[in-house]
Design an enzyme around this catalytic site. Structure first.
Site, PDB file in Angstrom:
ATOM      1  N   CYS A  46       0.862  -1.178   0.000  1.00 46.64           N
ATOM      2  CA  CYS A  46       0.000   0.000   0.000  1.00 46.64           C
ATOM      3  C   CYS A  46       0.901   1.231   0.000  1.00 46.64           C
ATOM      4  CB  CYS A  46      -0.891  -0.007   1.236  1.00 46.64           C
ATOM      5  SG  CYS A  46      -1.843   1.517   1.437  1.00 46.64           S
ATOM      6  N   CYS A  96       0.431   3.231   3.493  1.00 50.18           N
ATOM      7  CA  CYS A  96       0.812   2.731   4.826  1.00 50.18           C
ATOM      8  C   CYS A  96       1.860   1.624   4.784  1.00 50.18           C
ATOM      9  CB  CYS A  96      -0.421   2.251   5.595  1.00 50.18           C
ATOM     10  SG  CYS A  96      -1.029   0.642   5.054  1.00 50.18           S
ATOM     11  N   CYS A 146      -5.124   0.980   6.524  1.00 48.38           N
ATOM     12  CA  CYS A 146      -5.236   2.441   6.580  1.00 48.38           C
ATOM     13  C   CYS A 146      -6.511   2.977   5.953  1.00 48.38           C
ATOM     14  CB  CYS A 146      -4.019   3.095   5.950  1.00 48.38           C
ATOM     15  SG  CYS A 146      -3.985   3.021   4.146  1.00 48.38           S
ATOM     16  N   CYS A 168      -8.571  -4.958  -9.728  1.00 49.17           N
ATOM     17  CA  CYS A 168      -8.197  -3.882 -10.644  1.00 49.17           C
ATOM     18  C   CYS A 168      -7.762  -2.698  -9.781  1.00 49.17           C
ATOM     19  CB  CYS A 168      -9.422  -3.541 -11.495  1.00 49.17           C
ATOM     20  SG  CYS A 168      -9.099  -2.380 -12.814  1.00 49.17           S
TER      21      CYS A 168
HETATM   22 FE    FE Z   1      -2.776   1.115   3.520  1.00 47.56          FE
END
Ligand code: FE
Length: 142
Positions: A50, A53, A102, A122
Site C-alpha cells: 500500500c 501505509c 489504513c 483492478c
Molecule cells: Fe494502507
C-alpha cells in the site's frame, strides 16, 4: 477481527503525506487514467505494498495483464489485507477494495478473472509501491 496495527489519520495528515494524485484516488476514491500508471506493464518480482501505509497487499506472482490499463491481480496476499464494500458511484455496481490497515481506496474487484481464483483485482498504480525485496535479502556477509 481486531487489527492492532490499524492506521487512522486526518484528511490534513494524509494530504501532507500523499501526492495530490494519491490523495485524490486513495482518499477521495477517484481513478487514475487507464494506461497512465507506472505498474500497468510491470513484470518485476516482488510484493506490492500500500503506497499510503506500506501494508503488503499483492504478490507479483498473481499479477496478470488484463488489457484494462490498470495493474490487475488474481488474489490478495491475505484476505485480511483488504476490505471490500458495495460501490454504486459513477452509475455502476462495483465492489470497492480498500486497504484494511489504513482505509485507503485501492480500486475494485471483479468476478471475471482469467485464473482459477476467478477474481480480477483492478488496482490503481498510484496506490501501490513495488517492493522488490532487495533491501530485505538476508545479510550474507555475516
Ligand atoms: Fe494502507
Amino acid at each position: 477481527m481486531e487489527h492492532d496495527d490499524k492506521i487512522q489519520k486526518t484528511d490534513e495528515e494524509w494530504e501532507r503525506e500523499l501526492t495530490p494524485e494519491q490523495y485524490r484516488i486513495m482518499r477521495e476514491k477517484q481513478t487514475e487514467v487507464p494506461y497512465s500508471g507506472k505498474y500497468v506493464h510491470t513484470k518485476d518480482k516482488g510484493v506490492y505494498r500500500c503506497a499510503a501505509c506500506g501494508a503488503e497487499l499483492f504478490s507479483s506472482d498473481t499479477k496478470f495483464d488484463s488489457g484494462t490499463g490498470w495493474p490487475s491481480f488474481a488474489e490478495v496476499l491475505g484476505n485480511d489485507r483488504v476490505k471490500t464494500g458495495h460501490d454504486t458511484s459513477s452509475g455502476m455496481e462495483r465492489v470497492e477494495v480498500t486497504c484494511a490497515r489504513c482505509g485507503a481506496h485501492l480500486g475494485h474487484v471483479f468476478d471475471d478473472g482469467p485464473t482459477e481464483t476467478g477474481k480480477r483485482y483492478c488496482i490503481n498504480s498510484v496506490c501501490l509501491d513495488l517492493d522488490t525485496g532487495e533491501a530485505r535479502k538476508p545479510d550474507q556477509s555475516a
